[in-house]
Scaffold this motif. Structure first.
Motif, short mmCIF file in Angstrom:
data_model
loop_
_atom_site.label_atom_id
_atom_site.label_comp_id
_atom_site.label_asym_id
_atom_site.label_seq_id
_atom_site.Cartn_x
_atom_site.Cartn_y
_atom_site.Cartn_z
N ASP A 161 2.59 1.69 3.57
CA ASP A 161 3.24 3.01 3.47
C ASP A 161 2.32 3.95 2.69
O ASP A 161 2.75 4.65 1.79
N GLY A 162 1.04 3.93 3.06
CA GLY A 162 0.04 4.72 2.34
C GLY A 162 -0.42 5.93 3.13
O GLY A 162 0.36 6.86 3.39
N ASP A 163 -1.68 5.93 3.52
CA ASP A 163 -2.28 7.02 4.30
C ASP A 163 -1.48 7.22 5.59
O ASP A 163 -1.29 6.29 6.37
N VAL A 171 0.87 -1.18 0.00
CA VAL A 171 0.00 0.00 0.00
C VAL A 171 0.91 1.23 0.00
O VAL A 171 1.65 1.46 0.96
N GLY A 172 0.87 1.98 -1.08
CA GLY A 172 1.75 3.13 -1.24
C GLY A 172 2.88 2.82 -2.21
O GLY A 172 4.05 2.74 -1.83
N ASP A 210 -8.45 4.64 -3.42
CA ASP A 210 -8.27 4.76 -1.98
C ASP A 210 -8.19 3.36 -1.37
O ASP A 210 -9.11 2.55 -1.51
N SER A 211 -7.10 3.05 -0.67
CA SER A 211 -6.90 1.70 -0.12
C SER A 211 -7.98 1.32 0.88
O SER A 211 -8.25 0.13 1.08
N HIS A 212 -8.62 2.31 1.50
CA HIS A 212 -9.69 2.01 2.45
C HIS A 212 -10.92 1.44 1.75
O HIS A 212 -11.76 0.81 2.38
N GLU A 213 -10.98 1.64 0.43
CA GLU A 213 -12.05 1.07 -0.37
C GLU A 213 -11.56 -0.12 -1.20
O GLU A 213 -12.23 -1.15 -1.29
N THR A 214 -10.37 0.03 -1.79
CA THR A 214 -9.89 -1.02 -2.70
C THR A 214 -9.42 -2.27 -1.97
O THR A 214 -9.59 -3.39 -2.48
N TYR A 223 0.90 -7.36 -5.67
CA TYR A 223 -0.23 -6.46 -5.82
C TYR A 223 0.13 -5.12 -5.17
O TYR A 223 0.57 -5.09 -4.01
N GLY A 224 -0.06 -4.03 -5.92
CA GLY A 224 0.25 -2.70 -5.41
C GLY A 224 -0.97 -1.80 -5.42
O GLY A 224 -1.73 -1.76 -6.40
N PHE A 225 -1.18 -1.05 -4.32
CA PHE A 225 -2.34 -0.16 -4.17
C PHE A 225 -1.84 1.27 -3.97
O PHE A 225 -0.97 1.52 -3.13
#
Length: 701
Positions: free
Chosen positions: A568-570, A484-485, A544-548, A505-507
């Protein structure tokens, strides 16, 4: 009166003496029992476990190993170098006992003795077939593994698949094929063939520009007839071309009818030379003298020759069948062709020779690909981890009191220190530097390049998220990785270069000009990965990772557990907490989770958040590095993977730490017993002295 008092004193001393003697007898018995128990358990702990390799085609070392035989022997001898196991090999064509590179070769026993023979081993690794042991009943608590060197699993082996604790395939492509044949996915793992890149290297010899070669058994399955017909077409375009053929039918223990026919046919074509079987030690020189190696086999599960050739800068032209596509980078390090006709093979050879004529050199790409993909250390570590995890899942070792031995227990603080030292190693930084120096620079990458410079004096005093990912992927080759990130793809690059078969997999939201630097998007990430010759590209999910992330895991066709996760996102407290909750829920047993920026000045809430998750998962091992913006790592139990890796790095550390819970306890008991015995002996000597003095006084009186 004095005499009566003396007699009373004598009676008391006698009673004390008898009590002391009784104590002495009991203590001596305890001491003997403790010494016996300690000796037995120490012997049990230090005795190496026995592993048997079986392959029907194996011979003694007096004959040249090739193909599957070579792969089996190489794995066995590499494991023997670790001194962790007692390694034996048997096969249908082994005639004599011999020790070869630390491995004991044993003739196959008679059928009536095979069950007893097999029962003495802790682990049996069957290469491709049960064959001679097809009727043998598996011993309880024994580990059986089937290492497939053929593309398909045999009917006998499929019928007995429940007897195998693990089915091992040569690539992820091979693994998926075996799963489609009906083997449960959780039972199937990847253990590639070993390529010794220290031996298989470019040799200082002239490489002939139009030289072709073939290496292998000269049997119909290898389709030498197609190669000869194709070569006759090649000669029409390159009349000075030469085809050298190395090998013989005897490598597969077959008759030479086909080989003699091919030798006769070659005389009609010209410029074809047969050299027979050659020692494996001479093959690096052979590969280095040729421009192209041809692999026209009807079906190959792996294609060891293609990989060995690339390691020596020789370009493979391979019939696209089975699992061969996992052994090269199409158009960059080698070429695939299909269908398997003389015309198609000839056209491909001519195309490659033309590229070579034009000055296009693929040799260096080939060498780099093999070095990065088929590293000996990686494969041996994977094998050690796999074997140890299978052994630990069984009750193959027991104490004399029939209690089961459990997974070796490490002191948590010790394992933390050992892990940190390993991750901080300068060799990791050098790998990272070599990788990121090939990528498009921005202000942050320029800082990283400076930080990772080998000239830096304190290069081994820290680790960060990028170096950890490189270390983990290099050491453990995770099956899959979730990030994530993603941003510009530098973290994903570490994993895919060091673990090219990983499913990634990358978000990311790919916010423009994120962190005051250009953030071009997923297309740019793919271009960057292309610079590193990465073959298996990641799946990138924008949003948005909180949705995806919840949508991703709601799809049961997607992986539900990941060996390696990077968050390493939000960077807000609530946003990072949501990402971490999802990540911890989907971390595979034995996996690792990375959380970046735990001491970032601009995000002071991330450090306390990390501490909350550490308190929430007390059974994990957590390590941190507070240099830069700070990096936190969580390792999920069980820790077999880590223990095995540390063992492979330093066996003395493993031995001293893994046995502390039992051996030191017994040693402490033994020392206490000895101390007690010494005290009783002293009391007894004092009592005897008193008794003797009393007797002397009595005589005098």
């Amino acid at each position: 009166m004095e005499l009566k008092q003396s007699q009373s004193w004598l009676e008391q001393i006698k009673a004390d003496l008898e009590h002391s003697q009784s104590q002495l007898h009991q203590t001596q018995q305890v001491l003997e029992d403790s010494q016996s128990q300690f000796s037995q358990n120490t012997s049990l702990l230090s005795s190496p476990q026995k592993i048997l390799f079986y392959y029907t085609g194996l011979t003694n070392s007096s004959q040249h190993f090739a193909g599957s035989s070579s792969a089996v022997v190489t794995l066995a001898t590499e494991l023997a170098k670790t001194d962790l196991f007692s390694i034996h090999i048997t096969g249908d064509y082994i005639r004599d006992n011999e020790t070869y590179k630390g491995v004991l070769f044993l003739p196959l026993p008679d059928s009536e003795n095979r069950s007893r023979f097999l029962s003495i081993y802790d682990v049996i690794i069957f290469a491709t077939h049960l064959q001679a042991f097809s009727q043998t009943v598996k011993t309880p608590n024994q580990v059986w593994a089937l290492h497939l060197h053929c593309w398909d699993i045999g009917s006998v082996e499929l019928n007995r698949v429940n007897d195998f604790d693990r089915v091992l395939c040569l690539s992820e492509l091979h693994r998926q094929h075996i799963i489609q044949q009906g083997v449960l996915s959780k039972k199937v793992s990847v253990l590639s063939n070993i390529i010794d890149t220290k031996k298989f290297t470019k040799q200082p010899v002239e490489r002939k520009k139009h030289s072709l070669m073939f290496a292998g058994a000269i049997v119909e399955h290898k389709c030498v007839h197609i190669l000869l017909e194709a070569f006759s077409n090649v000669l029409q375009v390159f009349p000075d071309a030469q085809l050298d053929i190395y090998g013989s039918a005897t490598m597969w223990h077959e008759g030479d009818t086909y080989e003699r026919a091919m030798r006769t046919k070659s005389l009609e074509i010209g410029n074809v030379y047969f050299y027979g079987s050659v020692p494996k030690t001479e093959m690096p020189l052979v590969y280095s003298q040729h421009s192209i190696v041809c692999v026209p086999s009807q079906l190959e599960s792996f294609g060891l020759v293609a990989v060995e050739a690339q390691a020596c800068g020789c370009i493979p032209v391979v019939h696209n069948s089975g699992g061969v596509s996992a052994t090269l980078l199409e158009g960059k390090t080698g070429f695939l062709y299909s269908p398997n006709t003389a015309e198609e093979l000839a056209n491909t050879i001519i195309r490659v020779l033309t590229k070579i004529e034009s000055g296009e050199s693929m040799g260096e790409n080939a060498v780099s690909f093999v070095t990065n993909t088929f590293d000996t250390e990686k494969t041996v570590n994977s094998a050690l981890e796999l074997i140890q995890s299978l052994i630990n899942s069984k009750t193959s070792l027991a104490h004399t009191n029939n209690t089961k031995m459990t997974e070796p227990s490490f002191n948590v603080n010790d394992i933390k220190h050992l892990l940190i030292d390993s991750i901080r190693a300068s060799t990791v930084k050098h790998r990272v530097y070599a990788l990121i120096s090939k990528l498009t620079t921005d202000q942050w990458l320029n800082l990283d390049l400076q930080k990772y410079s080998a000239k830096q004096e304190n290069i081994s005093n820290w680790f960060d998220s990028v170096s950890f990912l490189n270390w983990y992927a290099h050491s453990f080759k995770p099956r899959n990785y979730l990030e994530v990130g993603v941003r510009r793809g530098r973290s994903i690059a570490q994993v895919l270069v060091e673990s090219p078969d990983a499913e990634v997999y990358g978000f990311d939201m790919w916010i423009s000009d994120y962190a005051d630097a250009p953030n071009p998007g997923p297309e740019f990430v793919m271009e960057e990965l292309g610079k590193l010759n990465i073959k298996k590209l990641p799946t990138l999910i924008m949003g948005d990772s909180h949705e995806t992330l919840p949508l991703f895991f709601a799809d049961t066709n997607k992986p539900q557990e990941f060996d390696l996760i990077n968050i390493d996102g939000d960077h807000s407290y609530d946003g990072a907490k949501l990402d971490l909750e999802i990540a911890f829920a989907h971390l595979a047993p034995g996996g690792a989770l990375l959380f970046d920026d735990i001491r970032h000045n601009g995000c002071p809430e991330l450090g306390p958040l990390w501490n909350e998750f550490k308190a929430k998962f007390p059974d994990y091992i957590f390590i941190e590095d507070y240099s830069g913006t700070g990096t936190g790592i969580g390792f999920k139990p069980p820790f077999t993977k880590i223990a095995t890796f540390l063992l492979s790095q330093d066996k003395s550390i493993y031995a001293s730490k893994s046995q502390v819970s039992f051996s030191e306890k017994r040693l402490m008991e033994l020392k206490q017993s000895q101390s007690w015995l010494e005290q009783i002996k002293a009391d007894l000597e004092h009592s005897q002295s008193q008794l003797q003095r009393f007797r002397t006084d009595t005589v005098i009186n």
